[in-house]
Design an enzyme around this catalytic site. Structure first.
Site, short mmCIF file in Angstrom:
data_model
loop_
_atom_site.label_atom_id
_atom_site.label_comp_id
_atom_site.label_asym_id
_atom_site.label_seq_id
_atom_site.Cartn_x
_atom_site.Cartn_y
_atom_site.Cartn_z
N GLY A 244 -10.45 2.12 7.87
CA GLY A 244 -10.65 3.48 8.36
C GLY A 244 -10.26 3.63 9.82
O GLY A 244 -10.39 2.70 10.61
N GLY B 92 -6.72 -3.70 6.19
CA GLY B 92 -7.14 -3.48 7.57
C GLY B 92 -6.05 -2.75 8.32
O GLY B 92 -5.71 -1.61 8.02
N SER B 93 -5.45 -3.43 9.28
CA SER B 93 -4.29 -2.87 9.99
C SER B 93 -3.20 -3.92 10.03
O SER B 93 -3.43 -5.09 9.72
CB SER B 93 -4.68 -2.48 11.42
N MET B 94 -2.00 -3.50 10.45
CA MET B 94 -0.88 -4.44 10.46
C MET B 94 -1.05 -5.53 11.51
O MET B 94 -0.34 -6.52 11.50
CB MET B 94 0.42 -3.67 10.70
N ASN C 113 -8.27 6.96 -3.80
CA ASN C 113 -7.97 8.40 -3.74
C ASN C 113 -7.60 8.94 -5.12
O ASN C 113 -6.47 9.38 -5.35
CB ASN C 113 -6.86 8.69 -2.72
N HIS D 254 0.86 -1.19 0.00
CA HIS D 254 0.00 0.00 0.00
C HIS D 254 0.89 1.23 0.00
O HIS D 254 1.58 1.50 0.98
CB HIS D 254 -0.90 0.01 1.24
N HIS E 188 -12.09 1.20 0.66
CA HIS E 188 -10.73 0.74 0.34
C HIS E 188 -9.97 0.27 1.58
O HIS E 188 -8.87 -0.26 1.46
CB HIS E 188 -9.93 1.84 -0.39
#
Length: 369
Positions: free
Chosen positions: A295, A267-269, A217, A122, A292
């Site tokens: 959040g 998502g998150s790491m 974006n 990302h 995407h």
């Protein structure tokens, strides 16, 4: 895993203001702005079939380097193959066997078995795109009076798409989008190098092909039906959103066109990510769009107040996630607690029918800026 992640951290520059290993002249950088992944493939930073698995074939038409400022070019010319900071990452993941939702679709996308290793990237156009945006905010700020436009926040400064200012910005923005495609492609090149060195195998033998690369974006010109009527050319601005085209759409790569577009939701790491599928419902309801990512639930400043980066790093390693970060502050900002539950977000999109669950991807290694 430690050897692999440590090598990825050395090969892929991370953090604010870092420079990449690809050296290009101004004219070559203008070619990057125009041709994106196509330029990379022609200059030995990609495989011939990579372009087939990237949105828009790896470059968006309409790029105009003459509309890009010298300051923006000077920021971007040395940043190919760099990860940057914030929520950008390069993550080694495995398909979660407990959440392998559709084996048939997963196989279509190249996920042929549970516990298969994948790598997710990302990042975007780095300081180049940021400068392009800043340049045109100033232009729009001065132009709005001429067009009778008022906005509540200067960050929303704008101009009509058909105006000179609007067209100039679109030409520059496409340059930034194509640079982002190229940036991720060079990172893919480095990922293949790292895996090859650690596992002593050719990347082709390890089937290190791109599944998909998709924008978020960004503003794009697309054809969509409005209120059930005929198709119109629209400027679709996806902010915090990504494309989710359904089966049969001509903009989907031929290999996936029959089933629909792969959708990547981060998502998150700590929690991982998902691979989903675009739908006809999204074409009808959301102009072919879905979320995407999960959040944030708290600001980066708030996260740093509550989390110690060093403690988080140790905690993640105990849970089987080895992470290397440019700074411990940057790591703390991206703690899982700072984000919404990705599974709930994905479940919402699935129930709404605008993107369907294919597979969950569990993190095992990560590098961050």
């Amino acid at each position: 895993m430690k050897e692999l992640v440590d090598l990825l951290f050395r090969l892929i520059p991370t953090g604010v203001g870092v420079k990449g290993f690809v050296k290009v002249s101004q004219s070559q950088f203008e070619d990057v702005m125009r041709w994106g992944v196509k330029w990379c493939a022609e200059n030995d930073y990609g495989w011939a079939d990579d372009v087939e698995k990237v949105e828009e074939g790896g470059f968006i038409k309409g790029a105009d380097p003459t509309k890009v400022s010298h300051q923006a070019s000077s920021r971007g010319i040395s940043q190919l193959g760099t990860l940057g900071s914030g929520n950008h990452y390069c993550e080694v993941q495995v398909v979660d066997p407990a959440r392998f939702f559709d084996a048939g679709l997963a196989k279509h996308f190249g996920l042929v078995h549970e516990d298969q290793v994948v790598v997710m990237v990302h990042c975007g156009s780095r300081g180049f795109g940021h400068q392009v945006g800043s340049d045109y905010l100033r232009v729009f700020d001065g132009a709005m009076k001429r067009y009778g436009i008022t906005v509540r926040d200067r960050e929303l400064a704008c101009a009509p798409f058909s105006s000179k200012e609007g067209q100039d910005y679109y030409g520059a923005m496409v340059c930034a989008a194509n640079m982002a495609f190229a940036n991720r492609q060079v990172i893919v090149h480095r990922i293949r190098e790292a895996f090859s060195k650690v596992f002593q195998k050719d990347p082709e033998a390890m089937d290190m092909h791109i599944i998909y690369d998709v924008c978020h974006n960004i503003a794009k010109v697309e054809k969509h039906k409005v209120d059930g009527g005929s198709s119109k050319d629209l400027l679709v601005h996806r902010k915090g959103a990504t494309r989710s085209f359904g089966p049969g759409h001509h903009d989907i790569p031929p290999a996936y066109r029959e089933v629909g577009q792969p959708v990547i939701i981060g998502g998150s790491m700590e929690t991982g990510s998902y691979l989903l599928l675009g739908t006809e419902r999204a074409m009808e309801e959301t102009f072919g769009s879905t979320a995407h990512g999960s959040g944030r639930t708290m600001s980066r400043t708030a996260a740093k107040r509550q989390v110690s980066g060093a403690e988080l790093q140790r905690s993640m390693e105990k849970r089987g996630i080895y992470v290397k970060a440019a700074t411990m502050e940057g790591l703390a900002e991206e703690a899982g607690m700072a984000y919404k539950d990705i599974s709930e977000v994905v479940e919402t999109m699935d129930r709404a029918g605008i993107s369907l669950k294919v597979a969950a991807l569990r993190p095992i290694g990560n590098i961050k800026g």
